[in-house]
Design an enzyme around this catalytic site. Structure first.
Site, mmCIF file in Angstrom:
data_model
loop_
_atom_site.group_PDB
_atom_site.id
_atom_site.type_symbol
_atom_site.label_atom_id
_atom_site.label_comp_id
_atom_site.label_asym_id
_atom_site.label_seq_id
_atom_site.Cartn_x
_atom_site.Cartn_y
_atom_site.Cartn_z
ATOM 1 N N THR A 154 -23.283 -7.456 5.460
ATOM 2 C CA THR A 154 -22.796 -6.571 6.520
ATOM 3 C C THR A 154 -22.408 -7.517 7.641
ATOM 4 O OG1 THR A 154 -24.963 -6.332 7.543
ATOM 5 C CG2 THR A 154 -24.379 -4.670 5.901
ATOM 6 N N HIS A 155 -21.360 -7.189 8.380
ATOM 7 C CA HIS A 155 -20.834 -8.074 9.437
ATOM 8 C C HIS A 155 -20.478 -9.453 8.867
ATOM 9 C CE1 HIS A 155 -22.633 -5.077 12.177
ATOM 10 N NE2 HIS A 155 -23.671 -5.136 11.358
ATOM 11 N N SER A 276 0.658 -26.186 -2.913
ATOM 12 C CA SER A 276 1.234 -26.503 -1.609
ATOM 13 C C SER A 276 2.320 -27.550 -1.809
ATOM 14 C CB SER A 276 0.135 -27.048 -0.704
ATOM 15 O OG SER A 276 0.692 -27.868 0.297
ATOM 16 N N LYS A 282 -4.269 -28.369 -3.090
ATOM 17 C CA LYS A 282 -4.358 -26.956 -2.759
ATOM 18 C C LYS A 282 -4.093 -26.027 -3.946
ATOM 19 C CE LYS A 282 -4.814 -25.082 0.759
ATOM 20 N NZ LYS A 282 -3.965 -24.985 1.945
ATOM 21 N N GLU A 289 -2.892 -12.549 -0.829
ATOM 22 C CA GLU A 289 -2.435 -12.528 0.569
ATOM 23 C C GLU A 289 -1.219 -11.621 0.730
ATOM 24 O OE1 GLU A 289 -1.959 -16.584 2.028
ATOM 25 O OE2 GLU A 289 -3.844 -17.120 1.059
ATOM 26 N N TYR A 316 16.888 22.477 7.221
ATOM 27 C CA TYR A 316 17.306 21.095 6.980
ATOM 28 C C TYR A 316 17.894 20.455 8.228
ATOM 29 C CZ TYR A 316 19.715 17.012 5.138
ATOM 30 O OH TYR A 316 20.137 15.729 4.913
ATOM 31 N N LYS A 324 13.905 9.157 2.101
ATOM 32 C CA LYS A 324 13.965 8.448 0.825
ATOM 33 C C LYS A 324 13.617 6.967 0.916
ATOM 34 C CE LYS A 324 17.689 10.915 0.343
ATOM 35 N NZ LYS A 324 17.134 12.124 1.017
HETATM 36 N N1 ARG Z 1 22.156 12.931 1.534
HETATM 37 C C1 ARG Z 1 21.501 14.075 2.070
HETATM 38 C C2 ARG Z 1 20.001 13.780 2.226
HETATM 39 O O1 ARG Z 1 19.541 12.859 1.633
HETATM 40 C C3 ARG Z 1 21.671 15.244 1.155
HETATM 41 C C4 ARG Z 1 21.618 16.558 1.836
HETATM 42 C C5 ARG Z 1 22.790 16.733 2.687
HETATM 43 N N2 ARG Z 1 22.826 17.995 3.292
HETATM 44 C C6 ARG Z 1 23.495 18.241 4.429
HETATM 45 N N3 ARG Z 1 23.449 19.449 4.868
HETATM 46 N N4 ARG Z 1 24.174 17.326 5.039
HETATM 47 O O2 ARG Z 1 19.283 14.456 2.916
#
Ligand code: ARG
Length: 463
Positions: A154-155, A276, A282, A289, A316, A324
């Site tokens: 510990t520590h 190294s 080394k 890491e 949206y 993504k």
């Molecule tokens: N390339 C867009 C995205 O990844 C797809 C959806 C586009 N929709 C829109 N209403 N412009 O979100």
């Protein structure tokens, strides 16, 4: 040519086009986009929304496009706005009007929500398999080193004796929780948003259960606004990945310490170490890491997603295109780290003699010495004090609890007898810690077996 040319009088500026485009990173969902479109077209045909013969033509051509992309005869146009636009353009170029009918009762908003789900479900499956392999390796190693005594800390100060197997199984527990978190994430993302349209569903008589079924989902989503704007599944997975990376990072930190000359508890295989450019002696734990370093990316990816979503009104918003790169990076990072980490752990050479030697220093049996006095009838707090003064005495006289004479013991308290040496032996200290969850060798073997059985019963994310 843009999809929206009817409403506009000018082409999009080139730099802006590049800024707006997601093709450079969403093209990795090409196969999922095709899969989703085939299910959509099939359902449209079955429901009589488009001509069934045309639906069949669309499906065949989409399959063909998928094949050509895979074997490299068709290349994705980097000028396309996104993968959805590219596919529709390609299909229309090949089929004319039939291609143009595919997007009936669909929006890119439900399409992208679908593609990301399909893609991430597969990612979850891959990561699950890798983590599953890691827990298995840890269990096997733990069984092998169930009796290897090492200092527990510990520590980062030597505290009490444990076994190496016990230490490894601590990570086994963490990674098996990561497995169950991945399973949860997979289950919650396993619903189909197709049919949510742009935001308000559609007037076409879709069979949303059918598309969900065709795509292997447990069912359709139940609110069109939520269907297109939910990115919980990205945030949840990113969070699971960040936690798993933090576990890997802590483990890496220990591996780095353990293979230093100061510890020398393990030696990494040459195949997973680097040298190294200047210091010929080394051998560096670069892989560990890097895993520790890359944990920052995974935490960053989670932060990116949470921050990107926090102020978005329904439904949206283009901000969501940013989901993504973050979630793909998180998946890639954990995937790459596990690819290198698992065989590194599997092949590391464990040096139990050095662990044992380290455990013999640092008075890590002091608690057991106090417990000995408790066994003779002294209250714990008094026993603790007397042992503390024994330790101070040892340090002054360069002795250890093992090398003190019985007279010296008895000078501190008359309850000490010759059986104290046996009571404070490291093996005895470890073997006695049989309480559920303790480090005794028999516990370690038992827990490793239990974990292995659990792994067998959860061999895939689906069961
Ligand atoms: N390339 C867009 C995205 O990844 C797809 C959806 C586009 N929709 C829109 N209403 N412009 O979100």
């Amino acid at each position: 040519m843009k999809l929206w040319t009817g409403r506009f009088h000018k082409e999009l500026d080139q730099v802006t086009n590049d800024f707006n485009s997601s093709i450079s990173f969403d093209s990795r969902m090409a196969q999922e986009d095709i899969e989703g479109s085939i299910a959509h077209a099939t359902m449209l045909g079955e429901c009589g929304i488009i001509d069934p013969a045309e639906a069949e033509k669309i499906c065949k051509e989409l399959e063909q496009i998928g094949k050509e992309l895979q074997d490299g005869t068709l290349e994705i146009d980097p000028q396309a706005e996104d993968i959805h636009t590219f596919m529709e353009g390609e299909l229309t170029a090949r089929l004319g009007d039939a291609g143009k009918r595919l997007h009936t009762a669909r929006s890119r908003n439900d399409q992208v929500a679908l593609d990301v789900r399909l893609y991430l479900k597969k990612q979850c499956e891959t990561l699950y398999g890798q983590l599953h392999g890691l827990v298995k390796v840890l269990c096997e190693k733990a069984q092998q080193y169930s009796g290897a005594v090492m200092p527990g800390y510990t520590h980062l100060q030597r505290a009490q004796p444990i076994t190496f197997g016990h230490h490894l199984l601590a990570y086994g527990e963490m990674f098996s929780r990561d497995l169950s978190r991945l399973k949860d994430a997979w289950n919650r993302m396993n619903v189909c948003p197709l049919g949510s349209g742009a935001l308000a569903g559609t007037t076409y008589p879709l069979n949303r259960f059918r598309t969900a079924e065709l795509l292997g989902f447990s069912g359709p989503t139940h609110n069109s606004l939520d269907g297109v704007s939910d990115r919980d599944f990205c945030m949840e997975l990113a969070s699971d990945i960040a936690i798993a990376m933090v576990h890997l990072s802590r483990f890496s930190e220990e591996i780095i310490l353990w293979c230093s000359w100061e510890f020398k508890f393990i030696e990494l295989d040459d195949a997973f170490s680097t040298g190294s450019s200047i210091m010929p002696q080394k051998k560096n734990p670069d892989i560990a890491e890097l895993v520790r370093g890359k944990t920052g990316r995974a935490i960053g990816d989670l932060t990116t997603l949470l921050t990107m979503m926090k102020g978005l009104p329904l439904a949206y918003n283009k901000d969501m295109q940013e989901d993504k790169e973050a979630i793909f990076d998180a998946c890639d990072t954990l995937h790459m780290c596990l690819t290198a980490f698992v065989p590194m752990v599997e092949t590391m050479r464990v040096l139990p003699e050095n662990m044992r030697k380290a455990a013999a220093k640092g008075f890590i049996n002091a608690t057991d010495c106090a417990d000995y006095l408790v066994g003779k009838g002294l209250p714990f707090r008094d026993a603790y004090k007397i042992t503390g003064s024994l330790v101070a005495y040892c340090m002054e006289h360069s002795k250890t609890l093992e090398t003190l004479s019985l007279e010296e013991y008895q000078a501190h308290h008359l309850l000490f007898d010759s059986d104290v040496y046996e009571a404070i032996s490291l093996e005895r200290c470890v073997n006695g810690r049989k309480v559920l969850g303790g480090p005794a060798p028999e516990n370690v073997s038992g827990e490793a077996q239990r974990l292995l059985k659990e792994l067998e019963a959860n061999s895939s994310i689906h069961n």
